[in-house]
Design a protein around this motif. Structure first.
Motif, PDB file in Angstrom:
ATOM      1  N   ALA A  47       0.931  -1.147  -0.029  1.00  8.19           N
ATOM      2  CA  ALA A  47       0.035  -0.115  -0.102  1.00  8.19           C
ATOM      3  C   ALA A  47       0.715   1.181   0.005  1.00  8.19           C
ATOM      4  N   ARG A  48       2.122   1.204   0.756  1.00  5.21           N
ATOM      5  CA  ARG A  48       3.028   2.494   0.704  1.00  5.21           C
ATOM      6  C   ARG A  48       4.380   1.692   0.982  1.00  5.21           C
ATOM      7  N   LEU A  49       5.421   2.305   0.558  1.00 11.03           N
ATOM      8  CA  LEU A  49       6.777   1.731   0.955  1.00 11.03           C
ATOM      9  C   LEU A  49       7.785   2.988   1.389  1.00 11.03           C
ATOM     10  N   HIS A  50       8.185   2.592   2.393  1.00 13.82           N
ATOM     11  CA  HIS A  50       9.077   3.554   3.172  1.00 13.82           C
ATOM     12  C   HIS A  50      10.464   2.919   2.748  1.00 13.82           C
ATOM     13  N   ALA A  51      11.620   3.592   2.062  1.00 12.06           N
ATOM     14  CA  ALA A  51      12.745   3.336   1.830  1.00 12.06           C
ATOM     15  C   ALA A  51      13.758   4.087   2.750  1.00 12.06           C
ATOM     16  N   VAL A  52      14.531   3.390   3.528  1.00 13.24           N
ATOM     17  CA  VAL A  52      15.381   3.931   4.269  1.00 13.24           C
ATOM     18  C   VAL A  52      16.966   3.858   3.973  1.00 13.24           C
TER      19      VAL A  52
ATOM     20  N   MET B  40      19.454   2.805  11.968  1.00 16.65           N
ATOM     21  CA  MET B  40      19.555   2.721  13.345  1.00 16.65           C
ATOM     22  C   MET B  40      19.135   3.938  14.340  1.00 16.65           C
ATOM     23  N   THR B  41      18.653   4.927  13.636  1.00 16.45           N
ATOM     24  CA  THR B  41      18.295   6.248  14.249  1.00 16.45           C
ATOM     25  C   THR B  41      16.748   6.456  14.093  1.00 16.45           C
ATOM     26  N   VAL B  42      15.989   5.582  13.206  1.00 12.93           N
ATOM     27  CA  VAL B  42      14.658   6.039  13.147  1.00 12.93           C
ATOM     28  C   VAL B  42      14.029   5.494  14.330  1.00 12.93           C
ATOM     29  N   THR B  43      12.584   6.478  14.435  1.00 10.35           N
ATOM     30  CA  THR B  43      11.569   6.120  15.340  1.00 10.35           C
ATOM     31  C   THR B  43      10.485   6.228  14.687  1.00 10.35           C
ATOM     32  N   ALA B  44       9.468   5.876  15.619  1.00  6.58           N
ATOM     33  CA  ALA B  44       8.068   5.862  14.691  1.00  6.58           C
ATOM     34  C   ALA B  44       7.514   7.399  14.117  1.00  6.58           C
ATOM     35  N   SER B  45       8.019   8.292  14.939  1.00 10.07           N
ATOM     36  CA  SER B  45       7.641   9.673  14.294  1.00 10.07           C
ATOM     37  C   SER B  45       8.411  10.060  13.121  1.00 10.07           C
ATOM     38  N   ASP B  46       9.024   9.265  12.518  1.00  8.11           N
ATOM     39  CA  ASP B  46       9.687   9.608  11.103  1.00  8.11           C
ATOM     40  C   ASP B  46       8.726   9.054  10.133  1.00  8.11           C
ATOM     41  N   PHE B  47       7.559   8.448  10.422  1.00  9.85           N
ATOM     42  CA  PHE B  47       6.956   7.767   9.257  1.00  9.85           C
ATOM     43  C   PHE B  47       5.319   8.163   9.627  1.00  9.85           C
ATOM     44  N   ASP B  48       4.952   8.773   8.294  1.00 12.62           N
ATOM     45  CA  ASP B  48       3.635   9.338   8.443  1.00 12.62           C
ATOM     46  C   ASP B  48       2.440   8.117   8.453  1.00 12.62           C
TER      47      ASP B  48
ATOM     48  N   ASN C 139      26.983  -6.209   8.149  1.00 12.85           N
ATOM     49  CA  ASN C 139      27.516  -5.720   9.288  1.00 12.85           C
ATOM     50  C   ASN C 139      26.596  -5.475  10.364  1.00 12.85           C
ATOM     51  N   VAL C 140      25.418  -4.916   9.770  1.00 15.43           N
ATOM     52  CA  VAL C 140      24.434  -4.165  10.777  1.00 15.43           C
ATOM     53  C   VAL C 140      22.975  -4.955  10.817  1.00 15.43           C
ATOM     54  N   ALA C 141      22.952  -6.244  10.375  1.00 11.27           N
ATOM     55  CA  ALA C 141      21.609  -6.732  10.224  1.00 11.27           C
ATOM     56  C   ALA C 141      20.982  -7.177  11.532  1.00 11.27           C
ATOM     57  N   VAL C 142      21.562  -7.704  12.233  1.00 10.20           N
ATOM     58  CA  VAL C 142      20.885  -8.001  13.616  1.00 10.20           C
ATOM     59  C   VAL C 142      20.543  -6.680  14.471  1.00 10.20           C
ATOM     60  N   PRO C 143      21.245  -5.798  14.754  1.00 12.18           N
ATOM     61  CA  PRO C 143      21.056  -4.610  15.220  1.00 12.18           C
ATOM     62  C   PRO C 143      19.906  -3.644  14.586  1.00 12.18           C
ATOM     63  N   VAL C 144      19.955  -3.797  13.220  1.00 16.34           N
ATOM     64  CA  VAL C 144      18.797  -3.087  12.662  1.00 16.34           C
ATOM     65  C   VAL C 144      17.511  -3.890  12.869  1.00 16.34           C
ATOM     66  N   VAL C 145      17.323  -5.092  12.639  1.00 17.30           N
ATOM     67  CA  VAL C 145      16.238  -5.641  12.778  1.00 17.30           C
ATOM     68  C   VAL C 145      15.629  -5.536  14.288  1.00 17.30           C
ATOM     69  N   LEU C 146      16.535  -5.806  15.304  1.00 17.08           N
ATOM     70  CA  LEU C 146      16.125  -5.732  16.810  1.00 17.08           C
ATOM     71  C   LEU C 146      15.649  -3.984  17.027  1.00 17.08           C
TER      72      LEU C 146
ATOM     73  N   VAL D 142      11.253  -0.148  18.215  1.00 17.02           N
ATOM     74  CA  VAL D 142      10.657   1.286  17.930  1.00 17.02           C
ATOM     75  C   VAL D 142       9.563   1.476  17.160  1.00 17.02           C
ATOM     76  N   LEU D 143       9.385   0.368  16.366  1.00 22.34           N
ATOM     77  CA  LEU D 143       8.213   0.340  15.423  1.00 22.34           C
ATOM     78  C   LEU D 143       7.022  -1.044  15.834  1.00 22.34           C
ATOM     79  N   PRO D 144       6.503  -0.747  16.914  1.00 19.19           N
ATOM     80  CA  PRO D 144       5.616  -1.854  17.255  1.00 19.19           C
ATOM     81  C   PRO D 144       4.632  -2.096  16.191  1.00 19.19           C
ATOM     82  N   SER D 145       4.500  -1.402  15.333  1.00 26.95           N
ATOM     83  CA  SER D 145       3.306  -1.548  14.150  1.00 26.95           C
ATOM     84  C   SER D 145       3.872  -2.566  13.476  1.00 26.95           C
TER      85      SER D 145
END
Length: 281
Positions: free
Chosen positions: A70-75, A108-116, A129-136, A141-144
């Motif tokens: 429906a929508r895609l947020h690319a970080v 690694m710095t995004v929060t829920a407030s970054d997404f409309d 090199n950052v796969a596990v930290p990014v997923v966790l 921060v995005l319980p959605s």
């Protein structure tokens, strides 16, 4: 039908942007359209899913995901790649462009407030090199986010999905299990990437579930302590955390855990009980 990127397209776009993949950012671009289709299909997206894709790179997977989203947020952390993503989609799938929102930032710095619109699914070819930290981080921060599919180094995929008793079961296994039920969802050969990495990749699928009772930070402290010296039995491994070996043994016994076990024998609920009994002392 979306016009997906092939090997020649990837190299042409990279050359136009003066982009050379770097190990620092873990950049390995998928150049095989069939692999991208397989990943998009394995994600099992629903028409109302709002996807977050980390590290879209030159847009291979982005183009495959947009029709099912429906929508895609690319970080994307690389400014050149972030700036080129919308023009690439405009050229190859203009009817999908309105769905795409590009975020030039570190995942690694995004929060829920970054997404409309709150993301409901994570689908990504993650830098090794950052796969596990990014997923966790994103699950925290995005319980959605309710489900996801990530491509990671094959060895990391094994660790993320390992169960208690396995020699590769450890911190990534337990911490991911706090948030979700995870499973292996396939393998990806190294030859479909540019540049070709030294290892194969694996797909990890997950579905969020309710966490155990307790404070996540407190539980994760126990997990870190238990596996910091994984050859030690728990009463020794947790002595620093508990305030001495006798204190660790008392906490473990109160939690119904044999102090002679090692961390690899416990599941996330066991660690939650240990943390709860320390707090209750």
């Amino acid at each position: 039908m979306v016009d997906l990127l092939g090997a020649r397209d990837i190299r042409r776009i990279a050359e136009a942007l003066s982009v050379r993949p770097t190990k620092t950012l873990g950049q390995n671009f998928v150049i095989d359209a069939n692999t991208v289709r397989r990943i998009a299909d394995a994600a099992r997206l629903q028409p109302d899913d709002i996807v977050i894709e980390v590290g879209p790179g030159l847009g291979s997977l982005t183009l495959a995901l947009l029709p099912s989203s429906a929508r895609l947020h690319a970080v994307e952390i690389d400014g050149r790649l972030a700036g080129a993503l919308r023009p690439t989609v405009a050229a190859r799938a203009p009817e999908q462009l309105d769905k795409l929102q590009v975020h030039h930032t570190d995942a690694m710095t995004v929060t829920a407030s970054d997404f409309d619109t709150p993301p409901t699914a994570l689908v990504a070819n993650l830098p090794y090199n950052v796969a596990v930290p990014v997923v966790l981080h994103l699950l925290a921060v995005l319980p959605s986010i309710r489900r996801g599919l990530v491509m990671v180094q094959s060895e990391v995929a094994e660790r993320m999905t390992a169960g208690p008793g396995s020699k590769i079961y450890g911190v990534p296994s337990v911490k991911l299990a706090w948030y979700a039920a995870a499973r292996r969802a396939g393998s990806v050969p190294r030859g479909v990437f540019w540049p070709v990495p030294n290892v194969d990749s694996g797909l990890v699928a997950f579905e969020r579930r309710d966490p155990p009772e307790g404070d996540r930070k407190a539980v994760f402290e126990v997990v870190d302590a238990a596996f910091a010296q994984r050859r030690k039995v728990l009463r020794g491994a947790l002595s620093g955390w508990a305030g001495g070996m006798p204190a660790a043994e008392r906490v473990l016994t109160a939690a119904g855990i044999d102090p002679r076990l090692r961390g690899e024998a416990l599941d996330v609920h066991d660690f939650a009980r240990i943390a709860a009994h320390r707090e209750a002392r």
